[in-house]
Design a protein around this motif. Structure first.
Motif, short mmCIF file in Angstrom:
data_model
loop_
_atom_site.label_atom_id
_atom_site.label_comp_id
_atom_site.label_asym_id
_atom_site.label_seq_id
_atom_site.Cartn_x
_atom_site.Cartn_y
_atom_site.Cartn_z
N GLN A 187 0.82 -1.21 0.00
CA GLN A 187 0.00 0.00 0.00
C GLN A 187 0.86 1.27 0.00
OE1 GLN A 187 -3.23 -0.01 -0.68
NE2 GLN A 187 -2.83 -2.20 -0.90
N GLN A 188 2.01 1.21 0.67
CA GLN A 188 2.93 2.35 0.61
C GLN A 188 3.40 2.58 -0.82
OE1 GLN A 188 6.17 1.82 3.41
NE2 GLN A 188 4.78 1.34 5.08
N GLN A 189 3.67 1.49 -1.53
CA GLN A 189 4.07 1.62 -2.93
C GLN A 189 2.95 2.26 -3.75
OE1 GLN A 189 6.88 1.19 -4.47
NE2 GLN A 189 6.17 1.40 -6.57
N ARG A 190 1.72 1.86 -3.49
CA ARG A 190 0.59 2.42 -4.22
C ARG A 190 0.44 3.91 -3.94
NH1 ARG A 190 -5.65 0.12 -4.37
NH2 ARG A 190 -6.34 1.44 -6.10
N GLU A 191 0.65 4.30 -2.71
CA GLU A 191 0.52 5.72 -2.34
C GLU A 191 1.67 6.56 -2.90
OE1 GLU A 191 0.37 5.65 1.88
OE2 GLU A 191 -1.54 4.55 1.96
N ASN A 192 2.87 6.02 -2.86
CA ASN A 192 4.05 6.80 -3.25
C ASN A 192 4.34 6.78 -4.75
OD1 ASN A 192 4.43 7.33 -0.52
ND2 ASN A 192 5.81 5.58 -0.24
N ASP A 193 4.04 5.66 -5.39
CA ASP A 193 4.39 5.51 -6.81
C ASP A 193 3.41 4.55 -7.48
OD1 ASP A 193 5.69 5.40 -9.28
OD2 ASP A 193 7.14 3.90 -8.58
N PRO A 194 2.16 4.97 -7.66
CA PRO A 194 1.15 4.05 -8.19
C PRO A 194 1.42 3.58 -9.61
CG PRO A 194 0.29 6.29 -8.11
CD PRO A 194 1.60 6.29 -7.37
N LEU A 195 2.22 4.31 -10.36
CA LEU A 195 2.57 3.87 -11.71
C LEU A 195 3.67 2.81 -11.72
CD1 LEU A 195 2.52 7.25 -13.69
CD2 LEU A 195 0.97 5.31 -14.01
N ASN A 196 4.34 2.63 -10.58
CA ASN A 196 5.47 1.68 -10.49
C ASN A 196 6.58 2.01 -11.48
OD1 ASN A 196 4.29 0.14 -8.42
ND2 ASN A 196 3.20 -1.16 -9.88
N ILE A 197 7.00 3.28 -11.45
CA ILE A 197 8.06 3.72 -12.38
C ILE A 197 9.21 4.39 -11.64
CG2 ILE A 197 6.45 3.98 -14.31
CD1 ILE A 197 6.48 7.01 -13.77
N GLY A 198 9.18 4.38 -10.30
CA GLY A 198 10.20 5.07 -9.52
C GLY A 198 11.46 4.25 -9.33
N PRO A 199 12.42 4.82 -8.62
CA PRO A 199 13.72 4.13 -8.46
C PRO A 199 13.65 2.93 -7.52
CG PRO A 199 13.67 6.18 -7.20
CD PRO A 199 12.41 6.17 -8.03
N ASP A 200 12.68 2.91 -6.59
CA ASP A 200 12.63 1.82 -5.61
C ASP A 200 12.02 0.55 -6.18
OD1 ASP A 200 13.79 3.44 -3.68
OD2 ASP A 200 11.85 4.17 -2.98
N PHE A 201 11.08 0.70 -7.11
CA PHE A 201 10.41 -0.48 -7.68
C PHE A 201 9.81 -0.11 -9.02
CE2 PHE A 201 6.50 -3.00 -8.31
CZ PHE A 201 7.08 -4.26 -8.41
N GLN A 202 10.08 -0.94 -10.02
CA GLN A 202 9.49 -0.75 -11.34
C GLN A 202 8.82 -2.05 -11.78
OE1 GLN A 202 12.63 0.65 -13.93
NE2 GLN A 202 12.55 2.73 -13.10
N ALA A 203 7.69 -1.90 -12.46
CA ALA A 203 6.96 -3.06 -12.94
C ALA A 203 6.45 -2.80 -14.34
CB ALA A 203 5.79 -3.37 -12.00
N THR A 204 5.95 -3.85 -14.98
CA THR A 204 5.45 -3.71 -16.34
C THR A 204 4.02 -3.17 -16.38
OG1 THR A 204 4.78 -6.04 -16.33
CG2 THR A 204 6.95 -5.51 -17.24
N LYS A 205 3.45 -2.90 -15.21
CA LYS A 205 2.13 -2.27 -15.12
C LYS A 205 2.01 -1.57 -13.78
CE LYS A 205 0.06 -6.80 -14.04
NZ LYS A 205 1.21 -7.61 -14.39
#
Length: 224
Positions: A187-205
């Protein structure tokens, strides 16, 4: 997933990793029509496909087929958890490619909310994703009804001291020793970087607003 689960429930407890790979492959293959097999042999991207991580109590082994993850903690010596995964090749490169495209689109005026609703960055990587899928059970392992190359299955052997094990799908970007903490980090990931494009975590969606996550989630913790 349901077929693999059904097979595991029925297989003997003495099943070895090699027997599991052969058996689950044959079980999935039975669910294809024979007329489909020639096309599926040429087009792996059309196969029903899943990843799985199995703990064998008899062998005291973990078998990682496909992009799953686990944490193993030495209880008796109070060591920190050791993390293992078995990622698909090129997944990180594709995630980075999508992140760069999303950032380019936002620099041109596309809003984050627009990208969350309609991920215009994702089509850029789709052809590359399909190319990668054509390598399944060639350069990486999955369960799809076709022979699984043993060299791409990660096997972790445990001794007979006490261990705590967490098995999970790759829907948890930060796997923790409790479900609550893993969900909290998600949920922290969703709040901070919902697109998943930041330096801490990247995903294909990213996180679509209508869903509570960006990928499937499975989590189990137990001691042996």
């Amino acid at each position: 997933m349901q077929l693999i689960s059904r097979y595991i429930q029925r297989m003997p407890k003495t099943t070895t990793c090699e027997a599991f790979l052969r058996g689950v492959t044959a079980y999935i293959r039975k669910h294809y029509k024979k007329s489909m097999l020639p096309r599926l042999a040429e087009h792996p991207e059309d196969r029903i496909t899943a990843s799985v991580v199995v703990y064998s109590r008899v062998s005291r082994e973990l078998w990682m087929v496909g992009d799953c993850q686990c944490l193993i903690t030495d209880i008796s010596h109070k060591h920190s958890p050791v993390y293992y995964d078995n990622p698909k090749p090129y997944e990180a490169e594709l995630a980075s490619m999508r992140a760069q495209e999303a950032q380019r689109l936002m620099a041109q005026g596309t809003t984050r909310d627009e990208l969350l609703r309609d991920d215009a960055a994702r089509p850029v990587i789709i052809p590359h994703m399909i190319d990668t899928m054509r390598q399944q059970n060639v350069s990486y392992s999955v369960v799809d009804g076709f022979p699984i190359p043993r060299q791409h299955v990660r096997i972790i052997t445990l001794d007979f001291q006490p261990w705590e094990i967490v098995l999970a799908s790759d829907g948890y970007p930060f796997l923790c020793t409790t479900l609550q903490e893993s969900e909290s980090r998600l949920q922290q990931q969703r709040e901070n970087d919902p697109l998943n494009i930041g330096p801490d975590f990247q995903a294909t969606k990213g996180f679509h607003p209508d869903f509570n996550s960006f990928d499937d989630r499975a989590y189990i913790r137990f001691q042996v």
